[in-house]
Scaffold this motif. Structure first.
Motif, mmCIF file in Angstrom:
data_model
loop_
_atom_site.group_PDB
_atom_site.id
_atom_site.type_symbol
_atom_site.label_atom_id
_atom_site.label_comp_id
_atom_site.label_asym_id
_atom_site.label_seq_id
_atom_site.Cartn_x
_atom_site.Cartn_y
_atom_site.Cartn_z
ATOM 1 N N VAL A 276 1.126 -1.183 0.114
ATOM 2 C CA VAL A 276 -0.167 0.428 -0.057
ATOM 3 C C VAL A 276 1.208 1.135 0.372
ATOM 4 O O VAL A 276 1.881 0.982 0.820
ATOM 5 N N TYR A 277 0.653 2.062 -1.007
ATOM 6 C CA TYR A 277 1.294 3.592 -0.341
ATOM 7 C C TYR A 277 1.073 4.488 -0.521
ATOM 8 O O TYR A 277 -0.451 4.953 -0.135
ATOM 9 N N SER A 278 1.889 4.793 0.681
ATOM 10 C CA SER A 278 1.227 6.855 0.670
ATOM 11 C C SER A 278 2.536 7.233 0.775
ATOM 12 O O SER A 278 3.439 7.611 0.527
ATOM 13 N N ILE A 279 1.792 8.829 1.270
ATOM 14 C CA ILE A 279 2.643 10.291 0.896
ATOM 15 C C ILE A 279 2.909 10.528 2.506
ATOM 16 O O ILE A 279 2.609 10.630 3.480
ATOM 17 N N LEU A 280 4.401 10.727 2.574
ATOM 18 C CA LEU A 280 4.911 11.009 3.635
ATOM 19 C C LEU A 280 5.036 12.517 3.883
ATOM 20 O O LEU A 280 5.388 13.096 4.217
ATOM 21 N N GLN A 281 5.923 12.571 2.730
ATOM 22 C CA GLN A 281 6.033 14.586 2.077
ATOM 23 C C GLN A 281 6.104 14.632 0.615
ATOM 24 O O GLN A 281 5.686 14.228 -0.108
ATOM 25 N N GLY A 282 5.248 16.303 1.210
ATOM 26 C CA GLY A 282 4.982 16.578 0.097
ATOM 27 C C GLY A 282 2.893 17.341 -0.276
ATOM 28 O O GLY A 282 3.018 17.277 -1.283
ATOM 29 N N GLN A 283 2.815 16.890 0.921
ATOM 30 C CA GLN A 283 1.575 17.243 0.765
ATOM 31 C C GLN A 283 1.194 18.912 1.571
ATOM 32 O O GLN A 283 2.253 19.117 2.015
ATOM 33 N N PRO A 284 0.354 19.311 1.114
ATOM 34 C CA PRO A 284 -1.312 19.242 0.302
ATOM 35 C C PRO A 284 -1.378 19.362 -0.870
ATOM 36 O O PRO A 284 -1.729 19.442 -1.740
ATOM 37 N N TYR A 285 0.127 19.555 -1.687
ATOM 38 C CA TYR A 285 0.144 20.162 -2.818
ATOM 39 C C TYR A 285 0.178 18.383 -3.933
ATOM 40 O O TYR A 285 -0.478 19.163 -4.955
ATOM 41 N N PHE A 286 0.109 17.754 -3.704
ATOM 42 C CA PHE A 286 -0.503 16.204 -4.035
ATOM 43 C C PHE A 286 -0.088 14.820 -3.640
ATOM 44 O O PHE A 286 -0.402 14.889 -1.864
ATOM 45 N N SER A 287 -1.078 14.264 -3.438
ATOM 46 C CA SER A 287 -1.244 12.610 -3.351
ATOM 47 C C SER A 287 -1.259 11.342 -3.610
ATOM 48 O O SER A 287 -0.089 12.181 -5.439
ATOM 49 N N VAL A 288 -1.000 10.778 -3.342
ATOM 50 C CA VAL A 288 -0.933 9.369 -4.066
ATOM 51 C C VAL A 288 -2.268 7.829 -3.890
ATOM 52 O O VAL A 288 -2.132 8.153 -3.241
ATOM 53 N N GLU A 289 -2.538 7.626 -4.866
ATOM 54 C CA GLU A 289 -3.194 6.526 -4.852
ATOM 55 C C GLU A 289 -2.433 5.411 -4.357
ATOM 56 O O GLU A 289 -1.438 4.622 -4.394
ATOM 57 N N PRO A 290 -3.395 4.797 -3.046
ATOM 58 C CA PRO A 290 -2.820 3.444 -1.877
ATOM 59 C C PRO A 290 -2.246 1.867 -3.132
ATOM 60 O O PRO A 290 -1.885 1.742 -2.427
ATOM 61 N N LYS A 291 -2.958 2.173 -3.829
ATOM 62 C CA LYS A 291 -3.423 0.934 -4.655
ATOM 63 C C LYS A 291 -2.508 0.635 -5.996
ATOM 64 O O LYS A 291 -1.627 -0.017 -6.159
ATOM 65 N N THR A 292 -2.299 2.069 -6.721
ATOM 66 C CA THR A 292 -1.432 2.290 -7.615
ATOM 67 C C THR A 292 -0.270 2.582 -7.864
ATOM 68 O O THR A 292 1.050 2.837 -8.279
ATOM 69 N N GLY A 293 -0.075 3.192 -7.210
ATOM 70 C CA GLY A 293 1.181 4.500 -6.396
ATOM 71 C C GLY A 293 1.115 5.536 -7.795
ATOM 72 O O GLY A 293 1.680 6.164 -7.401
ATOM 73 N N VAL A 294 0.107 5.779 -8.079
ATOM 74 C CA VAL A 294 0.087 6.796 -9.830
ATOM 75 C C VAL A 294 -0.530 8.618 -8.336
ATOM 76 O O VAL A 294 -0.829 8.531 -7.405
ATOM 77 N N GLN A 315 5.873 5.995 0.255
ATOM 78 C CA GLN A 315 6.434 4.996 1.462
ATOM 79 C C GLN A 315 5.562 4.124 1.087
ATOM 80 O O GLN A 315 4.072 3.739 0.749
ATOM 81 N N ALA A 316 6.054 2.618 1.031
ATOM 82 C CA ALA A 316 5.273 1.656 0.539
ATOM 83 C C ALA A 316 5.521 0.587 1.403
ATOM 84 O O ALA A 316 6.271 0.314 1.534
ATOM 85 N N LYS A 317 4.614 0.087 1.621
ATOM 86 C CA LYS A 317 4.459 -0.638 3.529
ATOM 87 C C LYS A 317 3.341 -2.427 2.690
ATOM 88 O O LYS A 317 1.725 -1.614 2.260
ATOM 89 N N ASP A 318 4.375 -3.068 3.191
ATOM 90 C CA ASP A 318 3.223 -4.234 3.226
ATOM 91 C C ASP A 318 2.469 -4.814 3.969
ATOM 92 O O ASP A 318 1.768 -3.754 4.781
ATOM 93 N N MET A 319 2.009 -6.028 3.842
ATOM 94 C CA MET A 319 0.900 -6.143 4.972
ATOM 95 C C MET A 319 -0.425 -5.867 4.939
ATOM 96 O O MET A 319 -1.005 -5.012 6.041
ATOM 97 N N VAL A 320 -0.377 -4.978 3.601
ATOM 98 C CA VAL A 320 -1.794 -3.923 3.226
ATOM 99 C C VAL A 320 -2.049 -2.702 4.700
ATOM 100 O O VAL A 320 -2.333 -2.257 4.686
ATOM 101 N N GLY A 321 -0.401 -2.382 4.630
ATOM 102 C CA GLY A 321 -0.537 -0.799 5.203
ATOM 103 C C GLY A 321 -0.864 -0.412 7.233
ATOM 104 O O GLY A 321 -0.646 0.026 7.657
ATOM 105 N N GLN A 322 -1.002 -2.446 7.629
ATOM 106 C CA GLN A 322 -1.438 -2.871 8.902
ATOM 107 C C GLN A 322 -0.389 -2.602 9.616
ATOM 108 O O GLN A 322 1.176 -2.668 9.192
ATOM 109 N N ASN A 323 -0.698 -2.288 11.140
ATOM 110 C CA ASN A 323 1.045 -2.801 11.841
ATOM 111 C C ASN A 323 1.797 -3.754 11.755
ATOM 112 O O ASN A 323 0.902 -4.645 11.212
ATOM 113 N N GLY A 324 2.817 -3.242 12.176
ATOM 114 C CA GLY A 324 4.105 -4.577 11.417
ATOM 115 C C GLY A 324 4.452 -5.392 10.675
ATOM 116 O O GLY A 324 5.398 -5.492 10.597
#
Length: 869
Positions: A276-294, A315-324
């Motif tokens: 699952v993709y997420s954005i750590l830096q660059g908000q609020p100017y840009f966003s990322v699609e969690p599944k596709t990374g666009v 950031q790309a995190k496995d385990m569908v983004g869950q803790n751990g």
């Protein structure tokens, strides 16, 4: 033989996963299976993992509820059932524990009694039945970090009675190196840490042997040990870091770039490889699609001129983004590309520039620039003059490199005529974007005022070119024409005229310094120079450095002063067999004059040649004439050459004429009338000698003469020295003086005066074996001139002599000369010079000085002639 093992987990994981707490029962097992009320079989990997459905290959049996090693169990409790039970928590747990123990032991006994699914194996006196099913794979967790070998599973044969008569052996991938087997019990252990990403499974073969005979009691069985994945690899961006661009002012949701992360874990099992993709830096100017990374824009109207670059951390995190879950990051540099959203603007509303009136045409007056926050093609400008009183005087163009407007002069400026100009200049974008026209006009205007400064200008001629004409017959001093110039400044200084002599080297013309009247200074000849282009200089009287230039073209008019002549040197021949009236030559004439109506020439024979009986002339009336024969039978023996005078008259006024002589040779011709030979031959030869004999005699005489000359030359070269010199060379003599008075031996050896007196002329010595290439003239006698000039000329003369001296060495050498100069006006008083001079001094008194001076008295006295008689 049985190979108990756990069943492979279902990668799809579509069965319901009840969220139930897990309670350890006993032992240290790694896998456990439980049943739920709906008879679905689950396997637990660890205390914090969820229940995963097992694959069902056979009807549910009690063995499926037991650990493959029977070393420990985990029992599950369901929260929903817990709420409905009336028994207490502790009592319920004990009840479930008793049921689990009973099922486990009963399952083990049934597993030992089950048969293999392989083909029947026959031994002597014994038969085996076909097994109903078999477990053919083990599951082992990767990355085991314990100090003891990891227990994998157990092999057991039906014929093994536990008395030690059976031993088990293991072969295949990793046998003995990674996996070992207890030959007595059949227990399999892993001795090394396993990594599924390096190898996902191992194929091995097991066999039970009789310990005494070492013969197999069952056929060899093949099984697989699969490495069960754990989440031990973080997602990685193999293509990072990324760079991308997006146009500024883009709407929300505009796609920028797609990032992709890969996880080395098993994508078919669990969520270890589900990223699952997420954005750590660059908000609020840009966003990322969690599944596709666009990556997309998240704010509208982002302005490049405010900020043109953004650094994003994805950031790309496995385990569908869950803790751990494990995560990986990458950076994305997003650059806003420019669009034409800014109109040009002049920094000032008006400009003022001062220029001198003497500035030449095409000179740059000023540079102005409209500011544009855009870049590249969006900042390209166009400038034009839209209004003002200098539209025809100035023009504006654009500098492609700097986008500046360049104002240049198109016509000469004149302070006395106009002192200032006002221009209104417009700047506009070359290519406007229709999307942003609503922001306002994409152009701007400014005012440019140009002040003309007065300078001291040179005189200006009334005309840039004065054409004049004069006849070549005009007299010296006649007036040809007049030029006029004036001072354009307000002072109006008087002007003086002169001719630039670089344009009139022969000084054919003069000009009056005050009036500018041009007159002839020499006789003119049109045939020498038909047009004279001269430059007249006009200078201010008060400031001679201010010089104006005027140009005069003087054309010389032609008069008939050149008589006509033959157009070329004719080589005319007549054949001995020529017939009367035959044309033997066609002649024409030229005239250096150029009459306005063209040339017209008239040809005739002179009076003396009119009545000759050999040739006649016919005027063709087209500036040519034909020469004809009057008789036949020309003979070379009688006369080989005839001279025919021809009279030519031009049509000038007055007309001029000339007499030209045509030379006609009599030749022997062939049948086609082509001359073969034109030389007179001696027809009478000496009697008794043929032509061949005469030629042989002449050749012998010439040969003898050549031999004699060679002999004489060789003898002379042997006898005579290489250098011509009437006297011996001074470098070849050593003169010894034995008396005080000297004598004629000294003077005869060499000429002392030649060393001391510059005026004595040396004879150039030549070599017999070298042909001189340059003949040198004798040096003139030096006059009384300053000493420094005398010495310089003396050295120069000696240098030239050394350069051409055939006896000089072929390399640089040092020449030393003893030269004292000419001395006083009275010249040298030395007696050494008197021998080569015509002195009037009487030396007879030397005879009265005694016998010691008798020799000098005899040499220089009046009786000296007797010495050489």
């Amino acid at each position: 033989m049985q190979t108990p093992a756990s069943r492979a987990p279902d990668a799809a994981g579509k069965a319901a996963r009840p969220q139930v707490p897990v309670t350890p029962f006993f032992g240290e097992g790694y896998l456990a299976v439980v049943t739920t009320p709906n008879r679905t079989l689950y396997k637990l990997l660890s205390l914090d993992s969820q229940l995963t459905p097992c694959r069902r290959q056979e009807p549910l049996s009690q063995l499926e509820l037991c650990l493959f090693s029977c070393q420990g169990f985990f029992l599950t409790q369901e929260k929903e059932r817990k709420k409905k039970m009336k028994l207490g928590k502790v009592e319920f747990c004990h009840f479930l524990q008793l049921i689990a123990l009973f099922l486990c032991f009963s399952g083990i006994s049934q597993a030992e009694l089950s048969r293999s699914r392989s083909k029947p194996y026959f031994q002597s006196g014994r038969s085996r039945t076909k097994r109903s099913w078999v477990w053919n794979q083990f599951f082992v967790l990767e990355e085991y970090m314990g100090s003891d070998p990891l227990y994998v599973g157990k092999l057991h044969s039906d014929v093994d009675k536990g008395d030690g008569s059976i031993k088990y052996i293991l072969s295949g991938e990793g046998a003995s190196s990674i996996f070992i087997i207890d030959e007595n019990t059949g227990d399999i252990h892993a001795t090394k840490r396993l990594d599924r990403e390096e190898q996902a499974y191992y194929t091995l073969r097991a066999q039970a042997l009789d310990r005494l005979t070492n013969k197999p009691v069952e056929p060899e069985s093949e099984f697989v040990i699969k490495i069960q994945d754990i989440n031990d690899n973080e997602p990685k961006f193999l293509d990072g870091p990324y760079t991308a661009g997006v146009p500024e002012m883009s709407p929300v949701g505009t796609s920028v770039v797609q990032v992709t992360a890969t996880d080395a874990d098993d994508p078919t099992y669990g969520n270890s490889a589900r990223v699952v993709y997420s954005i750590l830096q660059g908000q609020p100017y840009f966003s990322v699609e969690p599944k596709t990374g666009v990556i997309k824009t998240a704010l509208p109207n982002m302005d490049r001129e405010a900020k043109d670059q953004y650094l994003l951390v994805i950031q790309a995190k496995d385990m569908v983004g869950q803790n751990g879950g494990l995560s990986g990051t990458t950076s994305v540099t997003v650059t806003l590309t420019d669009v034409n959203d800014n109109p040009p603007r002049f920094p000032r509303r008006s400009y003022q520039y001062n220029v001198p009136e003497s500035l030449p045409v095409a000179s740059v007056v000023a540079r102005i620039k409209a500011a544009d926050a855009d870049i590249g093609a969006n900042a390209e400008m166009e400038y034009k003059i839209v209004d003002g009183d200098g539209l025809g005087i100035f023009k504006i163009s654009v500098d492609k490199d700097t986008q500046e407007g360049i104002i240049t002069i198109q016509k000469d400026l004149d302070f006395e005529a106009k002192t200032s100009y006002t221009l209104r200049i417009e700047a506009a974008n070359k290519d406007a974007d229709p999307r942003f026209l609503s922001l306002g006009p994409f152009s701007d205007t400014t005012t440019v005022k140009i002040i003309v400064e007065d300078v001291d200008e040179p005189p200006v001629f009334s005309s840039p070119l004065y054409p004049m004409e004069v006849s070549e017959a005009t007299q010296v001093g006649n007036i040809i024409g007049t030029v006029a110039a004036h001072d354009p400044d307000s002072s109006n200084s008087p002007v003086r005229y002169s001719i630039d002599r670089n344009t009139d080297l022969e000084r054919y013309f003069n000009i009056d310094a005050n009036s500018g009247v041009i007159t002839t200074a020499k006789s003119l000849d049109r045939e020498t120079n038909a047009v004279h282009n001269i430059t007249v200089l006009a200078m201010e009287s008060q400031n001679p450095s201010q010089v104006g230039r005027g140009y005069v073209a003087i054309t010389i008019l032609d008069i008939n002063d050149n008589a006509p002549e033959f157009a070329m040197d004719y080589e005319t021949t007549v054949c001995e067999n020529a017939q009367p009236g035959q044309v033997i030559q066609k002649i024409s004439a030229v005239d250096k004059d150029e009459p306005s109506n063209g040339h017209q020439f008239y040809f005739s024979l002179t009076t003396d040649a009119t009545n000759n009986h050999n040739f006649s002339l016919n005027d063709n009336k087209d500036n040519t004439a034909s020469i004809l024969t009057r008789r036949n039978g020309f003979r070379r023996q009688e006369q080989s050459v005839y001279y025919l005078p021809i009279f030519i008259v031009d049509s000038g006024s007055p007309s001029l004429s000339s007499t030209n002589t045509l030379t006609i040779r009599v030749c022997d011709c062939d049948a086609d009338g082509i001359a073969q030979t034109c030389n007179a031959e001696a027809y009478v030869l000496p009697a008794g000698l043929s032509t061949g004999a005469l030629i042989a005699i002449l050749a012998c005489v010439l040969t003898l003469l050549v031999l004699i000359l060679l002999i004489v030359t060789m003898r002379r070269r042997k006898k005579e020295p290489l250098i011509f010199d009437e006297e011996r060379d001074i470098r070849e003599n050593i003169v010894r003086y034995d008396d005080e008075g000297g004598g004629e031996e000294d003077t005869e050896a060499f000429d002392m005066a030649a060393l001391r007196n510059l005026n004595v002329i040396r004879d150039t010595k030549t070599r017999r074996d070298v042909t001189p290439e340059i003949q040198f003239l004798s040096r003139p006698t030096f006059k009384s001139i300053p000493d420094n000039v005398i010495f310089r000329e003396f050295i120069w003369e000696r240098l030239k002599e050394a350069d051409v001296d055939p006896c000089a060495p072929p390399y640089d050498s040092l020449q030393t000369y003893a030269f004292e100069g000419n001395g006083s006006v009275a010249e040298s008083l030395s007696s050494l010079d008197s021998i080569s001079s015509n002195s009037d001094q009487n030396y007879d008194y030397l005879s009265d000085w005694g016998p010691r001076f008798k020799r000098l008295a005899d040499m220089y006295g009046t009786g000296q002639e007797s010495l050489y008689s």
